[in-house]
Structure formats: C-alpha cells, structure tokens
Design a protein around this motif. Structure first.
Motif, PDB file in Angstrom:
ATOM      1  N   MET A   1      -1.634 -32.312 -25.384  1.00 11.66           N
ATOM      2  CA  MET A   1      -1.738 -31.407 -24.238  1.00 11.66           C
ATOM      3  C   MET A   1      -2.501 -30.134 -24.603  1.00 11.66           C
ATOM      4  SD  MET A   1       1.864 -31.587 -22.112  1.00 11.66           S
ATOM      5  CE  MET A   1       1.155 -30.573 -20.800  1.00 11.66           C
ATOM      6  N   LYS A   2      -3.316 -30.217 -25.624  1.00 16.76           N
ATOM      7  CA  LYS A   2      -3.981 -29.016 -26.122  1.00 16.76           C
ATOM      8  C   LYS A   2      -4.873 -28.380 -25.068  1.00 16.76           C
ATOM      9  CE  LYS A   2      -6.498 -27.203 -30.103  1.00 16.76           C
ATOM     10  NZ  LYS A   2      -7.055 -27.537 -31.445  1.00 16.76           N
ATOM     11  N   GLU A   3      -5.671 -29.190 -24.381  1.00 17.49           N
ATOM     12  CA  GLU A   3      -6.590 -28.643 -23.386  1.00 17.49           C
ATOM     13  C   GLU A   3      -5.838 -27.988 -22.240  1.00 17.49           C
ATOM     14  OE1 GLU A   3      -9.492 -31.380 -21.989  1.00 17.49           O
ATOM     15  OE2 GLU A   3     -10.271 -31.858 -23.996  1.00 17.49           O
ATOM     16  N   GLU A   4      -4.787 -28.654 -21.728  1.00 25.10           N
ATOM     17  CA  GLU A   4      -4.021 -28.108 -20.611  1.00 25.10           C
ATOM     18  C   GLU A   4      -3.339 -26.790 -20.991  1.00 25.10           C
ATOM     19  OE1 GLU A   4      -3.217 -32.655 -20.335  1.00 25.10           O
ATOM     20  OE2 GLU A   4      -3.948 -31.210 -21.828  1.00 25.10           O
ATOM     21  N   VAL A   5      -2.750 -26.775 -22.178  1.00 29.04           N
ATOM     22  CA  VAL A   5      -2.021 -25.578 -22.609  1.00 29.04           C
ATOM     23  C   VAL A   5      -2.980 -24.413 -22.829  1.00 29.04           C
ATOM     24  CG1 VAL A   5      -0.676 -24.610 -24.491  1.00 29.04           C
ATOM     25  CG2 VAL A   5      -0.055 -26.833 -23.573  1.00 29.04           C
ATOM     26  N   LEU A   6      -4.115 -24.672 -23.445  1.00 29.91           N
ATOM     27  CA  LEU A   6      -5.097 -23.609 -23.661  1.00 29.91           C
ATOM     28  C   LEU A   6      -5.632 -23.073 -22.335  1.00 29.91           C
ATOM     29  CD1 LEU A   6      -7.100 -24.903 -26.756  1.00 29.91           C
ATOM     30  CD2 LEU A   6      -5.764 -22.800 -26.609  1.00 29.91           C
ATOM     31  N   ALA A   7      -5.811 -23.954 -21.358  1.00 28.31           N
ATOM     32  CA  ALA A   7      -6.274 -23.507 -20.045  1.00 28.31           C
ATOM     33  C   ALA A   7      -5.245 -22.576 -19.400  1.00 28.31           C
ATOM     34  CB  ALA A   7      -6.549 -24.710 -19.148  1.00 28.31           C
ATOM     35  N   ILE A   8      -3.971 -22.949 -19.492  1.00 25.57           N
ATOM     36  CA  ILE A   8      -2.910 -22.092 -18.940  1.00 25.57           C
ATOM     37  C   ILE A   8      -2.877 -20.757 -19.649  1.00 25.57           C
ATOM     38  CG2 ILE A   8      -0.396 -21.860 -18.712  1.00 25.57           C
ATOM     39  CD1 ILE A   8      -0.280 -24.931 -18.384  1.00 25.57           C
ATOM     40  N   ASN A   9      -3.159 -20.772 -20.960  1.00 25.01           N
ATOM     41  CA  ASN A   9      -3.104 -19.556 -21.778  1.00 25.01           C
ATOM     42  C   ASN A   9      -4.446 -18.826 -21.812  1.00 25.01           C
ATOM     43  OD1 ASN A   9      -1.155 -18.054 -23.275  1.00 25.01           O
ATOM     44  ND2 ASN A   9      -2.173 -18.612 -25.190  1.00 25.01           N
ATOM     45  N   LYS A  10      -5.337 -19.173 -20.867  1.00 28.12           N
ATOM     46  CA  LYS A  10      -6.649 -18.523 -20.736  1.00 28.12           C
ATOM     47  C   LYS A  10      -7.469 -18.597 -22.017  1.00 28.12           C
ATOM     48  CE  LYS A  10      -4.947 -15.337 -17.193  1.00 28.12           C
ATOM     49  NZ  LYS A  10      -5.271 -16.285 -16.121  1.00 28.12           N
ATOM     50  N   GLY A  11      -7.347 -19.751 -22.712  1.00 28.67           N
ATOM     51  CA  GLY A  11      -8.162 -20.014 -23.883  1.00 28.67           C
ATOM     52  C   GLY A  11      -7.658 -19.412 -25.170  1.00 28.67           C
ATOM     53  N   SER A  12      -6.593 -18.644 -25.111  1.00 24.48           N
ATOM     54  CA  SER A  12      -6.091 -17.970 -26.310  1.00 24.48           C
ATOM     55  C   SER A  12      -5.209 -18.894 -27.134  1.00 24.48           C
ATOM     56  CB  SER A  12      -5.302 -16.728 -25.920  1.00 24.48           C
ATOM     57  OG  SER A  12      -4.666 -16.156 -27.054  1.00 24.48           O
ATOM     58  N   MET A  13      -5.347 -18.784 -28.450  1.00 27.45           N
ATOM     59  CA  MET A  13      -4.470 -19.530 -29.355  1.00 27.45           C
ATOM     60  C   MET A  13      -3.239 -18.714 -29.745  1.00 27.45           C
ATOM     61  SD  MET A  13      -5.277 -22.671 -30.082  1.00 27.45           S
ATOM     62  CE  MET A  13      -4.559 -22.985 -31.688  1.00 27.45           C
ATOM     63  N   ASP A  14      -3.079 -17.556 -29.167  1.00 27.01           N
ATOM     64  CA  ASP A  14      -1.898 -16.730 -29.393  1.00 27.01           C
ATOM     65  C   ASP A  14      -0.862 -17.072 -28.324  1.00 27.01           C
ATOM     66  OD1 ASP A  14       0.041 -14.850 -29.837  1.00 27.01           O
ATOM     67  OD2 ASP A  14      -1.229 -13.102 -29.436  1.00 27.01           O
ATOM     68  N   PHE A  15       0.190 -17.757 -28.724  1.00 24.85           N
ATOM     69  CA  PHE A  15       1.224 -18.200 -27.780  1.00 24.85           C
ATOM     70  C   PHE A  15       2.510 -17.383 -27.904  1.00 24.85           C
ATOM     71  CE2 PHE A  15      -1.602 -21.806 -28.346  1.00 24.85           C
ATOM     72  CZ  PHE A  15      -1.825 -22.193 -27.035  1.00 24.85           C
ATOM     73  N   SER A  16       2.424 -16.221 -28.526  1.00 31.26           N
ATOM     74  CA  SER A  16       3.634 -15.432 -28.768  1.00 31.26           C
ATOM     75  C   SER A  16       4.282 -14.927 -27.483  1.00 31.26           C
ATOM     76  CB  SER A  16       3.318 -14.254 -29.696  1.00 31.26           C
ATOM     77  OG  SER A  16       2.342 -13.402 -29.122  1.00 31.26           O
ATOM     78  N   SER A  17       3.533 -14.851 -26.390  1.00 28.02           N
ATOM     79  CA  SER A  17       4.099 -14.380 -25.118  1.00 28.02           C
ATOM     80  C   SER A  17       4.539 -15.524 -24.216  1.00 28.02           C
ATOM     81  CB  SER A  17       3.069 -13.512 -24.381  1.00 28.02           C
ATOM     82  OG  SER A  17       2.762 -12.351 -25.125  1.00 28.02           O
TER      83      SER A  17
END
Length: 395
Positions: free
Chosen positions: A225-241
């Motif tokens: 689900m890497k593409e979907e998750v990155l899209a939701i996170n606006k392309g950022s690899m920082d998921f701390s929020s």
C-alpha cells in the motif's frame, strides 16, 4: 511449564508444591477436570519455566531444592526416574524455575511484531491467560484480545486506537505483566492483594487496536500500500503525525454516537493521516471488531488509552451513570490527571459506549507533549496508570 500427572496428584497438591493459588492452576488447564486427573496427563503449571541443570560435586536433591526455595517433590515431578541417592556428577536434570521478573520491558519502540513476541511469551508462562483473535486489520494482522479472571464483572482496556500514540500499548502490556506476576508470586502491588481482584473481575485487554497504523509510524509504509499511503501523506515519508488506520480513517471517529456531527465539522473530507471519520460509521475492520467485542462481552466499564494531555474524559451527553463520577475522583487521585467530564467531541469509542450502554467509560490522555511522545516518558506514564489499573479492578 508442563508436568505429567503421577498417581495421587491433584491440583491442590500442585498448588501446595509450587505455592500457587489453585484457581490459577485450574484456569491454566480449562480442558482438564480437576476431580479426575489421569496418570500421564500433561498439566500446565503457571509462572514457572524449566531449566536444565548439570549435577556438581556435593549436590543433593535437598540442597538443590533449598537453594531455589523449592519443595523437593517439584524436582521429583520433573525427574520421575531420578534416584536421589545415586546422583552422578555431570548428570543433567530438570529444575523448575519461578519467573520473578517482568517479561515486558515496554521502554522501547513497540510495533506489532514486538507485541506478538510479548503476548506469546506471556501466554506460555501464564496459561491462565486466554488469547482471542477478535478480527483482522485492513492488512490482515490479527487483532488480539487477552482475557483473564473469574469475576462476573468484565472491565475492558484498549490502546493504540491512534497510530502515533503507540506508547499506550507497552504501558498496557506492562500493566498486564505486573498483574499476572503478582498473582503467581503472591506479591501485592502498592499494598493491594491481587488474587481477590482476579476472583472478582474478568479483564479484557485489546492492546493494539490499530496495528497497521502503528507499524506505519514506526517502520514506514508497507509495500502493498506504499503508493496509497504516500498519496494520503502528500508524498512525505515522515509518518510521525499519522493517527489513522492504513486507509486514512481515524478509528476513534468511527462510532455511531452523533457521528454525523463529526463528519460535518471535521476538516478532512477524504482519507487523511488524522481526523477523517470515514464515509459512514463502522466501516473499518478494526472498529467493527471492537464494537462486536463490546456487544458480545457487555463490558461493565471501559478504559481507552490515548496520548497526550495528562487528563481523562468520562462523560457523554449526560448519559454516564453516577458510578462514573466516583471512579473519576479515584482515578484523578491516584494518577494526578485532570478529570474532565465533558468535551465537545463525538463518535469516539468512549462516547459510543456511554451512549449505548449508559455505563462508565473513560478516555485517558497519557503523558504530555507532542505525539508521538518520547519513550523517555514511559516510566512516569506507567506509574501514573498503575494506580488507575488497580482502582478499575478494586472499585
């Protein structure tokens, strides 16, 4: 630890030999009739592990038992063919070892793999724990419930509804570990004897409601689900929020308790790292599992662990019972947290529980700061919640 039944053995005898409450032995062997043990039958003895020992010069069974504070018969039970008068140097025998320290450290990053490791070890050592799979996450991870106790009143705890609040899971797991360690060793917690609590309560624990989200925050996006998750996170690899589940739905905004209000006023109108309540209530598998478990078990009270703020919420729309206020006073006293009756919030698990059942429900905001809280806060948070845990079972 497993032993084999000898002629004349009983659960009561094992209780005396190992100095363990007979209730815990009975509950560790739910398929075994305590009145008709069969010779050769395998029995679980909770709180003990087996260690190998090599006989040294001067060893005797009496000496080995005395040094380990064991009854000699426990050694004969594990070594039925041993001749105590003919021990041989370098002969290897089995000795029971009482577990006297915690399995769960908790003071570390705590993802789903670590949770599984600790659960498996606890269930192995304390087989009076019952492990249930109540559902699966979006990515198919099992959602675990741990049950224990003999009481008719069921108290429920859960943690990690929100992904970046993962510190709540090791706090809850260490509370469970300290409780079972106390039960087997007969050692009070803060002066409170725990066996009466075990007999009075049935305890239900779901330690990680959102395992996909926790793993995302700690380990990064899953390949599938890497593409979907990155899209939701606006392309950022920082998921701390990231608070939501892996599909970008906030699980604690998913319950049918004025869900429509939250849907209207929440800013995200599509999947997001936080606050998106979904297209309808109860759409996510994690939330469905918790709701079905609650309906099935008919909990007497529930406590949900979140972060942060060092406060807890306990009212909803005036539907909470008088019992909630008495509990809230005690929780505030033992934790030092601020007791807040009402906040302008809907659709959370605590809200729904009070709305549907009119029973005590609590949302605890552990610690203080910015999520995810630093692990350095773990020791203090744990001590604050230990009192809350005891009060929830005592009152």
């Amino acid at each position: 630890m497993k032993v084999r039944v000898r002629q004349g053995d009983t659960f009561w005898l094992y209780s005396q030999m190992f100095r363990i409450p007979v209730q815990l032995i009975e509950d560790s062997n739910p398929e075994v009739s305590p009145t008709s043990l069969l010779v050769g039958q395998t029995i679980n003895i909770p709180g003990y592990v087996i260690e190998e020992y090599t006989i040294q010069q001067g060893d005797t069974i009496w000496k080995l038992a005395r040094e380990r504070n064991l009854a000699m018969d426990t050694i004969f039970l594990l070594n039925p063919n041993i001749n105590p008068n003919q021990l041989q140097i370098n002969e290897r025998i089995l000795l029971p070892k009482l577990v006297t320290s915690l399995i769960v450290d908790g003071n570390e990053e705590y993802d789903f793999a670590k949770l599984k490791e600790d659960i498996n070890r606890l269930v192995e050592i304390y087989p009076f724990l019952k492990l249930n799979e109540i559902g699966k996450s979006v990515l198919g991870k099992p959602l675990y419930e741990i049950e224990l106790g003999r009481g008719v009143r069921t108290t429920h705890f859960n943690a990690s509804f929100h992904a970046n609040e993962w510190i709540t899971t090791p706090v809850l797991m260490k509370l469970l570990n300290e409780y079972v360690l106390s039960l087997v060793n007969g050692s009070p917690i803060r002066g409170v004897s725990t066996l009466p609590l075990y007999n009075r309560n049935r305890l239900s624990i779901v330690p990680m409601v959102n395992p996909d989200g926790v793993d995302l925050v700690l380990n990064g996006p899953p390949e599938q689900m890497k593409e979907e998750v990155l899209a939701i996170n606006k392309g950022s690899m920082d998921f701390s929020s990231w608070k939501a589940n892996i599909r970008g739905v906030d699980l604690n905004n998913q319950f049918p308790a004025n869900w429509e209000i939250e849907k209207e006023r929440k800013e995200p109108k599509s999947p997001a790292p936080r606050d998106y309540p979904g297209d309808a209530p109860l759409t996510e598998p994690e939330v469905i599992a918790i709701a079905e478990l609650t309906q099935k078990k008919q909990f007497a009270r529930v406590l949900a662990f979140h972060t942060q703020g060092r406060e807890f919420y306990w009212g909803y729309e005036g539907l909470e019972p008088p019992e909630s206020e008495a509990l809230a006073r005690e929780f505030a006293r033992v934790s030092g947290y601020e007791s807040v009756r009402y906040i302008d919030s809907h659709a959370g698990y605590k809200d729904w529980f009070i709305y549907i059942y009119h029973r005590p429900g609590f949302t605890f905001e552990l610690g203080y700061g910015v999520n995810p809280l630093p692990i350095t806060q773990f020791p203090q948070i744990y001590e604050e919640m230990l009192g809350v845990f005891l009060v929830s079972l005592y009152m």
